[in-house]
Design a protein around this motif. Structure first.
Motif, PDB file in Angstrom:
ATOM      1  N   UNK A  31      12.707   8.114 -19.046  1.00 28.26           N
ATOM      2  CA  UNK A  31      13.468   6.856 -19.581  1.00 28.26           C
ATOM      3  C   UNK A  31      13.971   5.970 -18.448  1.00 28.26           C
ATOM      4  N   UNK A  32      13.998   4.537 -18.493  1.00 33.26           N
ATOM      5  CA  UNK A  32      14.792   3.882 -17.380  1.00 33.26           C
ATOM      6  C   UNK A  32      16.067   4.244 -17.376  1.00 33.26           C
ATOM      7  N   UNK A  33      16.637   4.967 -16.343  1.00 38.48           N
ATOM      8  CA  UNK A  33      18.111   5.307 -16.137  1.00 38.48           C
ATOM      9  C   UNK A  33      19.072   4.204 -16.311  1.00 38.48           C
ATOM     10  N   UNK A  34      20.031   4.241 -16.951  1.00 35.83           N
ATOM     11  CA  UNK A  34      21.069   3.168 -17.153  1.00 35.83           C
ATOM     12  C   UNK A  34      22.542   3.782 -16.558  1.00 35.83           C
ATOM     13  N   UNK A  35      22.338   4.895 -15.510  1.00 38.88           N
ATOM     14  CA  UNK A  35      23.524   5.290 -15.104  1.00 38.88           C
ATOM     15  C   UNK A  35      23.171   5.664 -13.693  1.00 38.88           C
ATOM     16  N   UNK A  36      24.296   5.703 -12.877  1.00 37.53           N
ATOM     17  CA  UNK A  36      24.099   6.183 -11.273  1.00 37.53           C
ATOM     18  C   UNK A  36      23.525   7.396 -11.424  1.00 37.53           C
ATOM     19  N   UNK A  37      24.126   8.492 -12.221  1.00 36.61           N
ATOM     20  CA  UNK A  37      23.687   9.724 -12.273  1.00 36.61           C
ATOM     21  C   UNK A  37      22.337   9.892 -12.672  1.00 36.61           C
ATOM     22  N   UNK A  38      21.740   9.305 -13.637  1.00 38.41           N
ATOM     23  CA  UNK A  38      20.308   9.324 -14.131  1.00 38.41           C
ATOM     24  C   UNK A  38      19.563   8.684 -13.076  1.00 38.41           C
ATOM     25  N   UNK A  39      20.034   7.811 -12.057  1.00 34.82           N
ATOM     26  CA  UNK A  39      18.978   7.159 -11.074  1.00 34.82           C
ATOM     27  C   UNK A  39      18.938   8.289 -10.147  1.00 34.82           C
ATOM     28  N   UNK A  40      19.630   9.048  -9.839  1.00 31.92           N
ATOM     29  CA  UNK A  40      19.789  10.300  -8.898  1.00 31.92           C
ATOM     30  C   UNK A  40      18.546  11.366  -9.478  1.00 31.92           C
ATOM     31  N   UNK A  41      18.530  11.504 -10.560  1.00 26.52           N
ATOM     32  CA  UNK A  41      17.948  12.614 -11.508  1.00 26.52           C
ATOM     33  C   UNK A  41      16.490  12.022 -11.531  1.00 26.52           C
ATOM     34  N   UNK A  42      16.449  10.623 -11.719  1.00 27.42           N
ATOM     35  CA  UNK A  42      14.917  10.234 -11.712  1.00 27.42           C
ATOM     36  C   UNK A  42      14.232  10.472 -10.389  1.00 27.42           C
ATOM     37  N   UNK A  43      15.182  10.077  -9.251  1.00 25.37           N
ATOM     38  CA  UNK A  43      14.385  10.265  -7.908  1.00 25.37           C
ATOM     39  C   UNK A  43      13.965  11.769  -7.726  1.00 25.37           C
ATOM     40  N   UNK A  44      14.610  12.723  -8.099  1.00 27.34           N
ATOM     41  CA  UNK A  44      14.206  14.318  -8.113  1.00 27.34           C
ATOM     42  C   UNK A  44      12.979  14.401  -9.016  1.00 27.34           C
ATOM     43  N   UNK A  45      13.134  13.840 -10.253  1.00 26.02           N
ATOM     44  CA  UNK A  45      11.823  13.887 -11.031  1.00 26.02           C
ATOM     45  C   UNK A  45      10.543  13.435 -10.331  1.00 26.02           C
ATOM     46  N   UNK A  46      10.621  12.127  -9.650  1.00 27.67           N
ATOM     47  CA  UNK A  46       9.538  11.461  -9.372  1.00 27.67           C
ATOM     48  C   UNK A  46       9.083  12.148  -7.799  1.00 27.67           C
ATOM     49  N   UNK A  47       9.794  12.530  -7.093  1.00 28.23           N
ATOM     50  CA  UNK A  47       9.471  13.545  -6.171  1.00 28.23           C
ATOM     51  C   UNK A  47       9.237  14.672  -6.127  1.00 28.23           C
ATOM     52  N   UNK A  48       9.348  15.355  -7.540  1.00 31.42           N
ATOM     53  CA  UNK A  48       8.631  16.669  -7.837  1.00 31.42           C
ATOM     54  C   UNK A  48       7.221  16.219  -8.053  1.00 31.42           C
ATOM     55  N   UNK A  49       6.976  15.230  -8.894  1.00 28.23           N
ATOM     56  CA  UNK A  49       5.808  14.794  -9.174  1.00 28.23           C
ATOM     57  C   UNK A  49       4.699  14.506  -8.276  1.00 28.23           C
ATOM     58  N   UNK A  50       5.482  13.729  -6.887  1.00 26.76           N
ATOM     59  CA  UNK A  50       4.466  13.260  -5.861  1.00 26.76           C
ATOM     60  C   UNK A  50       4.243  14.834  -5.215  1.00 26.76           C
ATOM     61  N   UNK A  51       5.145  15.590  -5.111  1.00 29.72           N
ATOM     62  CA  UNK A  51       4.872  16.821  -4.297  1.00 29.72           C
ATOM     63  C   UNK A  51       3.860  17.808  -5.091  1.00 29.72           C
ATOM     64  N   UNK A  52       3.921  17.729  -6.745  1.00 29.45           N
ATOM     65  CA  UNK A  52       2.932  18.452  -7.219  1.00 29.45           C
ATOM     66  C   UNK A  52       1.403  17.794  -7.290  1.00 29.45           C
ATOM     67  N   UNK A  53       1.549  16.384  -7.018  1.00 28.87           N
ATOM     68  CA  UNK A  53       0.115  15.568  -6.888  1.00 28.87           C
ATOM     69  C   UNK A  53      -0.483  15.842  -5.865  1.00 28.87           C
ATOM     70  N   UNK A  54       0.402  15.895  -4.655  1.00 29.27           N
ATOM     71  CA  UNK A  54      -0.046  16.159  -3.273  1.00 29.27           C
ATOM     72  C   UNK A  54      -0.782  17.613  -3.169  1.00 29.27           C
ATOM     73  N   UNK A  55      -0.079  18.362  -3.562  1.00 26.80           N
ATOM     74  CA  UNK A  55      -0.615  19.742  -3.615  1.00 26.80           C
ATOM     75  C   UNK A  55      -1.795  19.941  -4.472  1.00 26.80           C
ATOM     76  N   UNK A  56      -1.791  19.194  -5.631  1.00 21.88           N
ATOM     77  CA  UNK A  56      -3.221  19.257  -6.655  1.00 21.88           C
ATOM     78  C   UNK A  56      -4.074  18.772  -5.772  1.00 21.88           C
TER      79      UNK A  56
END
Length: 309
Positions: A49-74
């Motif tokens: 979801x589109x984060x509507x909180x400061x904490x959510x923006x930080x969590x989204x960054x972690x989520x996106x970074x994990x996907x980028x790392x997984x895609x690069x590995x893949x």
């Protein structure tokens, strides 16, 4: 005696190529047909979801970074697989590839590389967790949230705020008086939050484990009897959101819904005044007990269904 290998069926590679081409065309049409400005944003957020909180923006960054790392590995793994298929394919019917028993440098690499990846991901996860659960960050507002079978009670503090720290057996709370909004089986409670204000949720349960979560904030936490979990949220934009219980807590778990309204400070104060005018006031927050209903069949002092309130 010569090596006997099965003959290749004539025309099979051509058929396979045609099937692969058709599959590629079909996938391309499906992907392009689903493109829109909204779905493009969902792709960028990896379905979060589109984060509507400061904490959510930080969590989204972690989520996106994990996907980028997984895609690069893949991509690396898929590339090596395709390279091995092409480079070491059989080129004639009587050819047998070289049989390699082991490769020590390669085995060391694919043992150490995943460990390094896990360490890096773990470090970023801990960093994000420390940020969103930072107790040193000052809280501008405190709320006592009660999850009970099967709805929520929201206690808003009125007046000057004191220390937001609350223990299970506390007799002192951050505010001298409270107003509250309690949900019922036919009424979904309304949670109001001021935009740009850091609000701490103290989570209470008088019966079983619940879980207080708001998808739009990308945060949730268990509500456990006998302890007071807590976390803070800083909404970044006004709007209406949905909240629910994420823990299967009984037969009417699906009723544990609530609406969230992020409003201006003036609208927030006006809502608290409305609750006060309606008589929903108390000196202490309502934390269950006489205000929590007990389902029939559990100990309640009366075995009848009428006495299970």
């Amino acid at each position: 005696m010569g090596l006997q290998l099965p003959r290749r069926t004539a025309g099979k590679p051509v058929t396979m190529r045609r099937m692969a081409a058709l599959a590629a065309v079909g996938i391309s049409v499906l992907v392009l047909g689903g493109c829109s400005s909204e779905t493009k944003d969902e792709w960028k957020r990896a379905a979060m979801p589109d984060p509507a909180s400061l904490q959510g923006e930080k969590i989204l960054s972690l989520w996106q970074g994990a996907w980028v790392a997984a895609l690069v590995t893949g991509i690396i793994v898929w590339g090596l697989i395709v390279y091995a298929i092409i480079r070491f394919r059989r080129r004639s019917d009587d050819e047998i590839p070289v049989q390699t028993r082991y490769n020590l440098p390669l085995e060391i690499f694919y043992t150490i590389a995943p460990v390094i990846m896990v360490i890096v991901f773990f470090a970023h996860t801990v960093e994000t967790q420390n940020y969103v659960l930072d107790d040193d960050r000052p809280d501008d507002n405190c709320m006592e949230i009660v999850g009970q079978q099967w709805s929520w009670t929201f206690n808003y503090g009125v007046g000057e705020k004191g220390d937001c720290e609350v223990t299970p057996n506390s007799t002192e709370f951050p505010y001298s008086s409270y107003v509250h909004d309690s949900g019922t089986g036919s009424q979904i409670p309304q949670l109001y939050l001021p935009v740009g204000v850091t609000t701490r949720f103290n989570l209470h349960s008088p019966d079983v484990i619940h879980d207080f979560g708001i998808p739009g904030f990308l945060m949730k936490m268990d509500v456990i009897p006998g302890r007071v979990n807590h976390y803070s949220i800083t909404p970044t934009r006004t709007g209406d959101f949905r909240g629910k219980c994420y823990e299967l807590c009984g037969v009417y778990h699906s009723r544990m819904l609530f609406d969230v309204h992020v409003v201006t400070q003036e609208e927030y104060d006006a809502h608290l005044q409305q609750l006060e005018d309606a008589g929903a006031t108390s000196e202490l927050p309502l934390l269950g007990g006489d205000y929590a209903s007990t389902p029939a069949g559990l100990e309640s002092g009366d075995e009848s269904e009428e006495g299970a309130e």
